[in-house]
Scaffold this motif. Structure first.
Motif, PDB file in Angstrom:
ATOM      1  N   GLY A  83       0.761  -1.249   0.000  1.00  0.00           N
ATOM      2  CA  GLY A  83       0.000   0.000   0.000  1.00  0.00           C
ATOM      3  C   GLY A  83       0.789   1.296   0.000  1.00  0.00           C
ATOM      4  N   ASP A  84       2.091   1.251  -0.233  1.00  0.00           N
ATOM      5  CA  ASP A  84       2.864   2.492  -0.147  1.00  0.00           C
ATOM      6  C   ASP A  84       2.450   3.522  -1.198  1.00  0.00           C
ATOM      7  OD1 ASP A  84       4.317   1.915   2.093  1.00  0.00           O
ATOM      8  OD2 ASP A  84       6.072   1.169   1.034  1.00  0.00           O
ATOM      9  N   LEU A  85       2.260   3.096  -2.456  1.00  0.00           N
ATOM     10  CA  LEU A  85       1.835   4.070  -3.465  1.00  0.00           C
ATOM     11  C   LEU A  85       0.388   4.477  -3.240  1.00  0.00           C
ATOM     12  CD1 LEU A  85       2.544   5.764  -5.915  1.00  0.00           C
ATOM     13  CD2 LEU A  85       1.738   3.880  -7.370  1.00  0.00           C
ATOM     14  N   THR A  86      -0.456   3.561  -2.814  1.00  0.00           N
ATOM     15  CA  THR A  86      -1.847   3.901  -2.493  1.00  0.00           C
ATOM     16  C   THR A  86      -1.887   5.036  -1.472  1.00  0.00           C
ATOM     17  OG1 THR A  86      -2.420   1.560  -2.810  1.00  0.00           O
ATOM     18  CG2 THR A  86      -4.064   2.962  -1.743  1.00  0.00           C
ATOM     19  N   ILE A  87      -1.077   4.912  -0.437  1.00  0.00           N
ATOM     20  CA  ILE A  87      -1.032   5.927   0.613  1.00  0.00           C
ATOM     21  C   ILE A  87      -0.467   7.244   0.079  1.00  0.00           C
ATOM     22  CG2 ILE A  87       0.138   6.534   2.770  1.00  0.00           C
ATOM     23  CD1 ILE A  87      -0.149   3.521   3.531  1.00  0.00           C
ATOM     24  N   ALA A  88       0.587   7.169  -0.730  1.00  0.00           N
ATOM     25  CA  ALA A  88       1.180   8.388  -1.291  1.00  0.00           C
ATOM     26  C   ALA A  88       0.202   9.110  -2.212  1.00  0.00           C
ATOM     27  CB  ALA A  88       2.464   8.038  -2.049  1.00  0.00           C
ATOM     28  N   LEU A  89      -0.545   8.352  -3.010  1.00  0.00           N
ATOM     29  CA  LEU A  89      -1.549   8.958  -3.878  1.00  0.00           C
ATOM     30  C   LEU A  89      -2.673   9.573  -3.049  1.00  0.00           C
ATOM     31  CD1 LEU A  89      -1.767   6.168  -6.604  1.00  0.00           C
ATOM     32  CD2 LEU A  89      -0.965   8.509  -6.992  1.00  0.00           C
ATOM     33  N   GLN A  90      -3.064   8.876  -1.983  1.00  0.00           N
ATOM     34  CA  GLN A  90      -4.143   9.391  -1.141  1.00  0.00           C
ATOM     35  C   GLN A  90      -3.773  10.726  -0.517  1.00  0.00           C
ATOM     36  OE1 GLN A  90      -7.613   7.991  -0.127  1.00  0.00           O
ATOM     37  NE2 GLN A  90      -7.247  10.180  -0.295  1.00  0.00           N
ATOM     38  N   ARG A  91      -2.537  10.854  -0.098  1.00  0.00           N
ATOM     39  CA  ARG A  91      -2.102  12.102   0.523  1.00  0.00           C
ATOM     40  C   ARG A  91      -2.132  13.268  -0.451  1.00  0.00           C
ATOM     41  NH1 ARG A  91       2.853   9.455   4.060  1.00  0.00           N
ATOM     42  NH2 ARG A  91       1.678   9.229   6.004  1.00  0.00           N
ATOM     43  N   ALA A  92      -2.101  12.966  -1.753  1.00  0.00           N
ATOM     44  CA  ALA A  92      -2.119  14.026  -2.759  1.00  0.00           C
ATOM     45  C   ALA A  92      -3.501  14.218  -3.367  1.00  0.00           C
ATOM     46  CB  ALA A  92      -1.118  13.704  -3.870  1.00  0.00           C
ATOM     47  N   SER A  93      -4.471  13.403  -2.947  1.00  0.00           N
ATOM     48  CA  SER A  93      -5.798  13.445  -3.541  1.00  0.00           C
ATOM     49  C   SER A  93      -6.844  13.784  -2.489  1.00  0.00           C
ATOM     50  CB  SER A  93      -6.130  12.091  -4.184  1.00  0.00           C
ATOM     51  OG  SER A  93      -7.460  12.073  -4.667  1.00  0.00           O
ATOM     52  N   VAL A 142      -9.921  12.683  -2.707  1.00  0.00           N
ATOM     53  CA  VAL A 142     -10.934  11.619  -2.727  1.00  0.00           C
ATOM     54  C   VAL A 142     -10.273  10.284  -2.411  1.00  0.00           C
ATOM     55  CG1 VAL A 142     -12.359  12.842  -4.390  1.00  0.00           C
ATOM     56  CG2 VAL A 142     -10.622  11.244  -5.204  1.00  0.00           C
ATOM     57  N   PRO A 143     -11.047   9.289  -1.988  1.00  0.00           N
ATOM     58  CA  PRO A 143     -10.456   7.994  -1.645  1.00  0.00           C
ATOM     59  C   PRO A 143      -9.734   7.355  -2.821  1.00  0.00           C
ATOM     60  CG  PRO A 143     -12.700   8.147  -0.806  1.00  0.00           C
ATOM     61  CD  PRO A 143     -12.490   9.325  -1.694  1.00  0.00           C
ATOM     62  N   VAL A 144      -8.631   6.716  -2.515  1.00  0.00           N
ATOM     63  CA  VAL A 144      -7.865   5.949  -3.492  1.00  0.00           C
ATOM     64  C   VAL A 144      -8.067   4.474  -3.166  1.00  0.00           C
ATOM     65  CG1 VAL A 144      -5.559   5.441  -4.383  1.00  0.00           C
ATOM     66  CG2 VAL A 144      -6.172   7.794  -3.760  1.00  0.00           C
ATOM     67  N   PHE A 145      -8.408   3.694  -4.170  1.00  0.00           N
ATOM     68  CA  PHE A 145      -8.647   2.262  -3.982  1.00  0.00           C
ATOM     69  C   PHE A 145      -7.375   1.486  -4.323  1.00  0.00           C
ATOM     70  CE2 PHE A 145     -12.681   4.216  -4.722  1.00  0.00           C
ATOM     71  CZ  PHE A 145     -13.581   3.532  -3.919  1.00  0.00           C
ATOM     72  N   GLY A 146      -6.979   0.590  -3.436  1.00  0.00           N
ATOM     73  CA  GLY A 146      -5.846  -0.281  -3.699  1.00  0.00           C
ATOM     74  C   GLY A 146      -6.328  -1.688  -3.983  1.00  0.00           C
ATOM     75  N   SER A 147      -5.714  -2.350  -4.965  1.00  0.00           N
ATOM     76  CA  SER A 147      -6.128  -3.703  -5.334  1.00  0.00           C
ATOM     77  C   SER A 147      -4.909  -4.600  -5.475  1.00  0.00           C
ATOM     78  CB  SER A 147      -6.902  -3.662  -6.659  1.00  0.00           C
ATOM     79  OG  SER A 147      -7.099  -4.970  -7.168  1.00  0.00           O
ATOM     80  N   ASP A 148      -5.038  -5.832  -5.000  1.00  0.00           N
ATOM     81  CA  ASP A 148      -3.965  -6.813  -5.141  1.00  0.00           C
ATOM     82  C   ASP A 148      -4.588  -8.195  -5.026  1.00  0.00           C
ATOM     83  OD1 ASP A 148      -0.614  -6.396  -4.727  1.00  0.00           O
ATOM     84  OD2 ASP A 148      -1.424  -8.424  -4.528  1.00  0.00           O
ATOM     85  N   PHE A 149      -3.898  -9.218  -5.553  1.00  0.00           N
ATOM     86  CA  PHE A 149      -4.444 -10.571  -5.400  1.00  0.00           C
ATOM     87  C   PHE A 149      -3.732 -11.358  -4.307  1.00  0.00           C
ATOM     88  CE2 PHE A 149      -1.976 -13.049  -8.960  1.00  0.00           C
ATOM     89  CZ  PHE A 149      -0.775 -12.681  -8.396  1.00  0.00           C
ATOM     90  N   SER A 150      -2.781 -10.724  -3.616  1.00  0.00           N
ATOM     91  CA  SER A 150      -2.143 -11.348  -2.456  1.00  0.00           C
ATOM     92  C   SER A 150      -2.891 -10.916  -1.197  1.00  0.00           C
ATOM     93  CB  SER A 150      -0.672 -10.936  -2.357  1.00  0.00           C
ATOM     94  OG  SER A 150      -0.140 -11.276  -1.091  1.00  0.00           O
ATOM     95  N   HIS A 151      -3.553 -11.863  -0.563  1.00  0.00           N
ATOM     96  CA  HIS A 151      -4.361 -11.532   0.614  1.00  0.00           C
ATOM     97  C   HIS A 151      -3.505 -10.982   1.753  1.00  0.00           C
ATOM     98  CE1 HIS A 151      -7.858 -11.703   3.194  1.00  0.00           C
ATOM     99  NE2 HIS A 151      -7.159 -12.341   4.104  1.00  0.00           N
ATOM    100  N   ARG A 152      -2.335 -11.570   1.959  1.00  0.00           N
ATOM    101  CA  ARG A 152      -1.492 -11.115   3.071  1.00  0.00           C
ATOM    102  C   ARG A 152      -0.932  -9.721   2.804  1.00  0.00           C
ATOM    103  NH1 ARG A 152       2.505 -15.425   5.594  1.00  0.00           N
ATOM    104  NH2 ARG A 152       2.370 -13.889   7.283  1.00  0.00           N
TER     105      ARG A 152
END
Length: 254
Positions: free
Chosen positions: A82-92, A94-104
């Motif tokens: 989630g590092d880029l998700t968080i960085a994008l959120q701090r600049a936006s 509106v909510p930023v959605f993060g997606s991945d297929f690794s559950h952990r």
């Protein structure tokens, strides 16, 4: 008629064949490295990964602003911890959605987002089969995860499908340094030093043998740009960082 660029069709771990098998291998690998992933990213990149994300967000700020008085939807694919998700959120705004297929990995991302009290949200999905409507996203990103897809062409087509006209796809990935001198140093570090450090600190030796090999097999910056154009993106450009060992590609959905 467009001619498809010559490039590897997708991730190809040694001894693993077929898209389903590749996907299972990559998912299992990232589930295994999740507990130490952030620590090793910072260690093995000498903290340069923080600069790469900062530069990426700086270049993407025009796509984080409202468009025609509408709030943009931002989706960060292969978001990992989630590092880029968080960085994008701090600049936006509106909510930023993060997606991945690794559950952990997603569990780690969710914990980090919750600890920072950010409005970002995560969901589990395969980047080759996104549970998103056509033309529903204004910005879709992928940082250091696109090269792990089992099919690069389908990955680009899926990014193109979910983007609204005028929206952008941004892919931050390792690349081949254009300087022969720096490339020799980079190859020595990634093939000789990085796997040993990764195995030492993660207890996942296979993962840190696969990762540098996946970089070597990934298309170069020019070839990836050609693949994006072939997938239908316009105004495709890329920005090299750190002597070209990393490149950010941006393409527009017309």
């Amino acid at each position: 008629m467009k001619t498809a660029p010559t490039a590897a069709p997708g991730s190809s771990p040694r001894g693993v064949q077929g898209e389903e098998q590749v996907s299972r291998y990559v998912r299992r690998m990232f589930d295994g490295v999740a507990p130490r992933y952030d620590f090793l990213n910072h260690l093995l990149s000498f903290q340069t990964d923080r600069y790469w994300r900062w530069r990426t967000v700086s270049l993407l700020r025009p796509f984080l602003a409202p468009v025609r008085d509408a709030r943009p939807r931002v989706v960060d694919l292969c978001c990992g911890s989630g590092d880029l998700t968080i960085a994008l959120q701090r600049a936006s705004a509106v909510p930023v959605f993060g997606s991945d297929f690794s559950h952990r990995m997603l569990q780690t991302a969710q914990r980090k987002i919750g600890a920072k009290a950010l409005p970002s949200m995560v969901f589990e999905s395969d980047a080759l089969r996104l549970p998103l409507p056509d033309a529903s996203v204004h910005l879709v990103t992928a940082a250091f995860g696109f090269r792990n897809l089992a099919n690069y062409r389908r990955g680009l087509e899926e990014m193109h499908r979910v983007l609204a006209p005028g929206g952008a796809a941004a892919i931050l990935e390792f690349s081949t340094p254009p300087s022969p001198l720096f490339r020799r140093f980079y190859d020595f570090y990634s093939l000789r030093v990085l796997p040993r450090l990764g195995a030492l600190f993660s207890n996942e030796p296979d993962a840190y043998e696969y990762l540098p090999e996946s970089v070597r097999k990934f298309p170069g910056a020019e070839d990836l740009a050609a693949q994006m154009r072939h997938a239908g993106f316009a105004d495709v450009r890329f920005h090299r960082m750190t002597f070209g060992m990393v490149a950010l590609h941006i393409g527009i959905r017309t």
